[in-house]
Design a protein around this motif. Structure first.
Motif, short mmCIF file in Angstrom:
data_model
loop_
_atom_site.label_atom_id
_atom_site.label_comp_id
_atom_site.label_asym_id
_atom_site.label_seq_id
_atom_site.Cartn_x
_atom_site.Cartn_y
_atom_site.Cartn_z
N ILE A 66 0.84 -1.20 0.00
CA ILE A 66 0.00 0.00 0.00
C ILE A 66 0.87 1.25 0.00
CG2 ILE A 66 -1.64 1.36 1.35
CD1 ILE A 66 -3.06 -1.15 2.11
N GLU A 67 0.59 2.11 -0.96
CA GLU A 67 1.33 3.36 -1.12
C GLU A 67 0.59 4.53 -0.48
OE1 GLU A 67 4.68 5.14 -3.60
OE2 GLU A 67 4.18 3.13 -2.92
N LYS A 68 -0.75 4.51 -0.59
CA LYS A 68 -1.56 5.62 -0.09
C LYS A 68 -2.97 5.12 0.17
CE LYS A 68 -1.04 9.50 -2.28
NZ LYS A 68 -1.15 10.56 -3.33
N VAL A 69 -3.66 5.70 1.15
CA VAL A 69 -5.05 5.33 1.43
C VAL A 69 -5.95 6.54 1.22
CG1 VAL A 69 -4.37 3.54 3.06
CG2 VAL A 69 -4.91 5.82 3.90
N GLY A 70 -7.17 6.28 0.72
CA GLY A 70 -8.16 7.33 0.54
C GLY A 70 -8.92 7.58 1.83
N SER A 71 -9.81 8.55 1.80
CA SER A 71 -10.61 8.88 2.98
C SER A 71 -11.50 7.71 3.37
CB SER A 71 -11.46 10.12 2.70
OG SER A 71 -12.39 9.87 1.66
N GLY A 72 -11.72 7.54 4.65
CA GLY A 72 -12.61 6.49 5.15
C GLY A 72 -11.96 5.14 5.31
N VAL A 73 -10.72 4.96 4.84
CA VAL A 73 -10.04 3.68 5.00
C VAL A 73 -9.51 3.57 6.42
CG1 VAL A 73 -8.09 2.26 4.25
CG2 VAL A 73 -9.41 3.57 2.56
N ARG A 74 -9.91 2.52 7.14
CA ARG A 74 -9.57 2.40 8.56
C ARG A 74 -8.61 1.27 8.87
NH1 ARG A 74 -15.17 1.82 11.55
NH2 ARG A 74 -15.41 0.31 9.85
N ASN A 75 -8.61 0.24 8.05
CA ASN A 75 -7.89 -0.98 8.43
C ASN A 75 -6.56 -1.18 7.70
OD1 ASN A 75 -9.97 -1.85 10.23
ND2 ASN A 75 -11.18 -2.45 8.45
N PHE A 76 -6.17 -0.21 6.89
CA PHE A 76 -4.92 -0.33 6.15
C PHE A 76 -4.13 0.97 6.26
CE2 PHE A 76 -7.98 -3.12 4.07
CZ PHE A 76 -7.29 -4.32 4.02
N GLU A 77 -2.81 0.84 6.08
CA GLU A 77 -1.96 2.02 6.07
C GLU A 77 -0.80 1.80 5.12
OE1 GLU A 77 -0.74 2.44 10.11
OE2 GLU A 77 0.73 0.81 10.01
N ALA A 78 -0.15 2.89 4.76
CA ALA A 78 0.98 2.78 3.85
C ALA A 78 2.02 1.82 4.41
CB ALA A 78 1.59 4.17 3.63
#
Length: 362
Positions: A66-78
Motif C-alpha cells: 500500500i502506497e496511499k489510502v483514501g478517505s474512510g479507509v480504517r484498516n490499512f496504512e501505507a
C-alpha cells in the motif's frame, strides 16, 4: 499519476506495455504498488472473449504494498503488504452471509470496467480504460476498494502470494469451504492445473482417504502424486469412470471439474457414488446431459462454485498459514516471468509449460 501497464486494446490482441494515467484513490480506496500478479485463465478468456470493454488493463491476482489510502479507509496504512482479490458490494444478502463471490453485483463490479461509483480510474490520453476485477493488476500501480484487499504477513515472499487471490483460492476453497469432505471420504479432481492441484492439496489437509487426480499430461499427474493424490489416471489412456469405479467399488463421494470440457464434466458425474456431489469450477460451454440418469436417479448433485466460496480476508491468511506449516506448498506450481514477458507467460500457460505463471512487476 503515470504508470506502466499491459493494455489490451481489442479482442484477442497481444498485451502492449504502455503508459497509462491512474487517478488518485477516492473514499474507501487504496493505492497499491503492484509487486507481482498471477496469470489466470480468466484473464485469457477476458482478452479473447471480451468479458470487459476495451481498452482494458487485465490482471486480477495482484500482490503489492500500500502506497496511499483514501478517505474512510480504517484498516490499512501505507507499507502494508497485501493480496488483491475479487470485488464485491459488501451489502447484499450474499455478501452479508459470508458468500461474497455470489454477490448480486459480482458481474458488474468485476467485468463492467468501472469502479463501484461507476467511474474510471484509468485513462489513456482522453480515452477511458477499463478496470478488471476491481484491481487491474497488470500495472505498476493499482487503485482498489479496501474490500478487495487482504493484509498478509511480511515474512512471506510477496511476489509469490498473488495467485492466492483467485486460482489457488478457487481450487482449495471449493474443497475446504464448499464441499467440506468428511474425514476418510473420497474425491476425484479433474484437471491438474493450478486450480486442480490446489484442490488436491486442500483435500489432503481435509483428511480425504482417497484423492484421485485425472489429467492427460503425465508430468502433471506426477506432481499431483507429490502433492497428495493417492491415485492418478491419464484420461487419454484409460476409461476414467471404469477405473474410478474399480478402485472405489462404488464411486467417489465428491468430484471437482476444473476443465470445463463437457465430456469430463460428464465423467465427474458418472464416477460419483449415489448421493455424490460434483463441483464445477471450469468455464464450461453449452452442453447436454441426462438429468434423470446422470443426477436424479441416484440422488447426485452438481453445483457451481465461484472463487472457492471464500471470504478472502479470512481464507487467504489461512492458506498462508498452511503454506508456512509445509502442508500447502503452492510455490511448487509457480513459475516467475518479468513483466515484459507477459505474452510469453500467457503462451506458456496455454501450452501447459507453466502451471501458474507469475509476473514480477516491481
Amino acid at each position: 499519476m503515470k504508470i506502466t501497464a499491459a493494455v489490451t486494446h481489442a479482442q484477442g490482441e497481444d498485451f502492449k506495455i504502455e503508459e497509462v494515467e491512474l487517478q488518485e484513490p477516492k473514499a474507501n480506496e487504496v493505492l497499491i504498488k503492484v509487486v507481482a500478479s498471477g496469470v489466470c485463465h480468466t484473464d485469457a478468456v477476458a482478452r479473447d472473449a471480451g468479458l470487459s470493454p476495451f481498452p482494458v488493463v487485465l490482471g486480477h491476482e495482484g500482490s503489492g504494498i500500500i502506497e496511499k489510502v483514501g478517505s474512510g479507509v480504517r484498516n490499512f496504512e501505507a507499507g502494508d503488504h497485501v493480496v488483491l482479490s475479487f470485488a464485491s458490494c459488501g451489502e447484499c444478502e450474499n455478501c452479508l452471509s459470508a458468500h461474497p463471490a455470489a454477490c448480486v453485483r459480482f458481474n458488474e463490479l468485476n467485468f463492467d470496467g468501472k469502479m463501484e461509483d461507476h467511474t474510471h480510474r484509468l485513462h489513456q490520453q482522453d480515452q477511458e480504460v477499463s478496470t478488471f476485477f476491481g484491481q487491474s493488476s497488470f500495472g505498476t500501480f493499482a487503485i482498489v476498494n479496501e474490500r478487495n484487499v487482504v493484509k498478509v504477513d511480511k515474512d512471506v515472499d510477496l511476489a509469490l502470494l498473488g495467485p492466492l487471490g483467485c486460482g489457488i483460492q478457487t481450487g482449495s476453497g471449493t474443497v475446504l469451504n464448499k464441499l467440506k469432505p468428511e474425514f476418510g471420504s473420497s474425491i476425484a479432481i479433474y484437471g491438474c492445473g493450478a486450480v486442480g492441484l490446489s484442490a488436491i492439496m486442500a483435500a489432503k489437509i481435509a483428511g480425504c482417504e482417497r484423492i484421485i487426480a485425472v489429467d492427460v499430461h503425465d508430468a502433471r499427474l506426477e506432481l499431483a502424486k507429490e502433492l497428495g493424490a493417492t491415485d492418478v489416471f491419464n484420461g487419454s489412456k484409460v476409461d476414467v469412470v471404469e477405473e474410478i469405479k474399480a478402485i472405489t467399488k462404488v464411486g467417489t463421494n465428491y468430484a471437482i471439474d476444473t476443465t470445463g470440457v463437457p465430456q469430463v464434466v460428464r465423467q465427474s458425474l458418472h464416477a460419483l457414488r449415489p448421493l455424490g456431489v460434483s463441483a464445477i469450477v471450469g468455464v464450461t460451454p453449452t452442453m447436454e446431459f441426462d438429468v434423470h440418469n446422470d443426477i436424479m436417479a441416484e440422488g447426485k448433485a452438481m453445483i457451481g462454485v465461484i472463487e472457492g466460496d471464500a471470504v478472502p480476508k479470512l481464507f487467504i491468511p489461512k492458506l498462508i498459514d498452511y503454506y508456512k506449516k509445509g502442508v500447502f506448498p503452492f510455490d511448487k506450481l509457480v513459475k516467475f516471468y518479468e513483466f515484459d514477458q507477459i505474452n510469453e507467460a500467457f503462451a506458456d500457460s496455454k501450452a501447459g509449460v507453466a502451471l501458474k505463471p507469475v509476473l514480477k512487476i516491481s
